[in-house]
Design an enzyme around this catalytic site. Structure first.
Site, mmCIF file in Angstrom:
data_model
loop_
_atom_site.group_PDB
_atom_site.id
_atom_site.type_symbol
_atom_site.label_atom_id
_atom_site.label_comp_id
_atom_site.label_asym_id
_atom_site.label_seq_id
_atom_site.Cartn_x
_atom_site.Cartn_y
_atom_site.Cartn_z
ATOM 1 N N ARG A 192 -35.015 16.690 -13.442
ATOM 2 C CA ARG A 192 -34.273 16.690 -14.709
ATOM 3 C C ARG A 192 -35.008 17.543 -15.729
ATOM 4 O O ARG A 192 -36.235 17.675 -15.692
ATOM 5 C CB ARG A 192 -34.127 15.256 -15.246
ATOM 6 C CG ARG A 192 -33.466 14.288 -14.284
ATOM 7 C CD ARG A 192 -32.012 14.622 -14.024
ATOM 8 N NE ARG A 192 -31.226 14.620 -15.241
ATOM 9 C CZ ARG A 192 -30.723 13.524 -15.814
ATOM 10 N NH1 ARG A 192 -30.946 12.328 -15.257
ATOM 11 N NH2 ARG A 192 -29.996 13.601 -16.909
ATOM 12 N N ARG A 231 -33.588 -6.144 -10.306
ATOM 13 C CA ARG A 231 -34.311 -4.906 -9.998
ATOM 14 C C ARG A 231 -34.399 -3.978 -11.209
ATOM 15 O O ARG A 231 -35.093 -2.959 -11.155
ATOM 16 C CB ARG A 231 -33.634 -4.171 -8.838
ATOM 17 C CG ARG A 231 -33.715 -4.903 -7.502
ATOM 18 C CD ARG A 231 -33.305 -4.008 -6.346
ATOM 19 N NE ARG A 231 -31.879 -3.703 -6.377
ATOM 20 C CZ ARG A 231 -30.944 -4.409 -5.742
ATOM 21 N NH1 ARG A 231 -31.302 -5.486 -5.040
ATOM 22 N NH2 ARG A 231 -29.675 -4.071 -5.792
ATOM 23 N N PRO A 287 -24.000 9.239 -18.562
ATOM 24 C CA PRO A 287 -23.903 8.294 -19.665
ATOM 25 C C PRO A 287 -25.159 7.428 -19.739
ATOM 26 O O PRO A 287 -25.642 6.922 -18.724
ATOM 27 C CB PRO A 287 -22.679 7.454 -19.304
ATOM 28 C CG PRO A 287 -21.886 8.316 -18.395
ATOM 29 C CD PRO A 287 -22.887 9.119 -17.621
ATOM 30 N N GLU A 288 -25.691 7.288 -20.937
ATOM 31 C CA GLU A 288 -26.881 6.459 -21.112
ATOM 32 C C GLU A 288 -26.459 5.070 -21.572
ATOM 33 O O GLU A 288 -25.274 4.758 -21.678
ATOM 34 C CB GLU A 288 -27.858 7.164 -22.055
ATOM 35 C CG GLU A 288 -28.250 8.538 -21.506
ATOM 36 C CD GLU A 288 -29.456 9.193 -22.169
ATOM 37 O OE1 GLU A 288 -30.331 8.477 -22.682
ATOM 38 O OE2 GLU A 288 -29.521 10.445 -22.157
ATOM 39 N N LYS A 305 -27.607 1.165 -17.506
ATOM 40 C CA LYS A 305 -26.511 2.047 -17.114
ATOM 41 C C LYS A 305 -25.542 1.393 -16.134
ATOM 42 O O LYS A 305 -24.652 2.063 -15.616
ATOM 43 C CB LYS A 305 -27.084 3.326 -16.501
ATOM 44 C CG LYS A 305 -28.015 4.113 -17.430
ATOM 45 C CD LYS A 305 -28.595 5.325 -16.725
ATOM 46 C CE LYS A 305 -29.575 6.073 -17.612
ATOM 47 N NZ LYS A 305 -30.141 7.266 -16.943
#
Length: 331
Positions: free
Chosen positions: A321, A186, A2-3, A52
């Site tokens: 990816r 972060r 999921p983005e 995310k």
């Protein structure tokens, strides 16, 4: 995976259905038993997403931090109030967002947008009807409430009206406020969190000082939050940018253009629930695109020639990816 748009939608569902309510927390699978015990019986105070990552605040200085990763998903059941800023958000939300959407009898306006986005008042959608005392654990359609646990549920959050089951997350932990803030620190900027102009400056500076390829930088969540494989490929194509270009060699105006395009695409994704990356579609083509992933992307997962120039789309590995791009349009 999921983005960013999916996680923002889920956070808004939690804000609408859990915030302000006492929540029963359990870990049917057992792997999050201690964390669930800490949250059980507490009131949910807030819910938010950064890229995310999703965070739900509970009283007692506790935050639930969830990163769905490749396999995680939330399943919702009960009486669900859909946030008026999103088109639809009932049922399964998570990795399944990339599958085609059955438009069914949904009404589309002249521009091809889902009409629910224009309704200001909350929409009440019943996935399961809450049980009554007379039915002894069954709702008036004969379904059990709370719904039976199916599969490996890491965490179940339950109010009187709504049930949310979490399966397969990469990260599920309880944090203090300080730990939550360190986690967010972060992360790179998210267009829907804070000032987008400040986010643009952070993103531009981060990209322009690195020799790493821009195709990798867009996937680096410390550079920019929320972009995954789909949005990465589509943003680069829309900018006609070679994914192997070092960040410091990308002209500043192009870097800023990437950010501004991400701002728009993310908002569209949150509103519609789909990663719509093609512009200028007529209503019929928009319907088709909303129903089928293959009709709403320029290059991602495209096993056909480029829509613009006819060149074969290249598929290669980039940091584990798949990267899709057109070697002609993005030369």
């Amino acid at each position: 995976m999921p983005e960013g748009h999916s996680v923002h939608r889920i956070a808004r569902q939690f804000a609408r259905n859990f915030v302000g309510r006492e929540v029963a927390a359990s870990s049917p699978q057992g792997r999050f038993a201690e964390g669930a015990a800490l949250l059980n019986g507490r009131e949910a105070l807030a819910a938010k997403a950064v890229g995310k990552q999703m965070f739900v605040e509970f009283d007692g200085d506790l935050w639930l931090h969830v990163h769905l990763g490749l396999y995680g998903a939330w399943d919702f059941a009960g009486e669900i109030l859909v946030d008026p800023t999103i088109a639809s958000a009932n049922g399964r939300m998570g990795q399944t967002n990339q599958r085609g959407t059955d438009l069914g009898d949904r009404v589309m306006d002249a521009a091809g947008e889902n009409s629910l986005t224009s309704i200001g008042a909350p929409r009440r959608t019943r996935v399961h009807v809450r049980m009554s005392e007379q039915t002894r654990g069954l709702d008036d359609e004969g379904e059990q409430w709370p719904p039976p646990v199916v599969g490996q549920v890491r965490l179940r959050l339950l109010t009187e009206l709504t049930c949310a089951d979490l399966r397969g997350p990469t990260k599920c932990e309880v944090q203090s406020t300080d730990e939550m803030l360190r986690t967010i620190a972060r992360l790179g900027p998210d267009p829907l969190v804070g000032d987008p102009e400040e986010g643009e400056e952070r993103f531009t500076q981060a990209v322009r000082r690195k020799r790493t390829a821009i195709g990798l930088l867009l996937m680096d969540q410390s550079v920019v939050s929320g972009i995954g494989n789909v949005y990465r490929a589509e943003l680069l194509f829309r900018a006609r940018l070679n994914p192997h270009t070092p960040g410091k060699d990308v002209p500043e105006e192009v870097v800023r253009g990437l950010w501004r395009d991400w701002v728009g695409l993310l908002k569209t994704g949150v509103e519609t629930g789909q990663m719509m990356t093609m512009d200028g579609l007529d209503p019929e083509d928009y319907r088709k695109a909303m129903a089928s992933r293959d009709d709403r992307h320029w290059v991602y997962h495209r096993g056909l020639p480029c829509r613009v120039c006819g060149t074969s789309i290249v598929v290669e590995e980039a940091a584990g990816r798949k990267l899709y791009w057109c070697p002609s349009c993005q030369a």
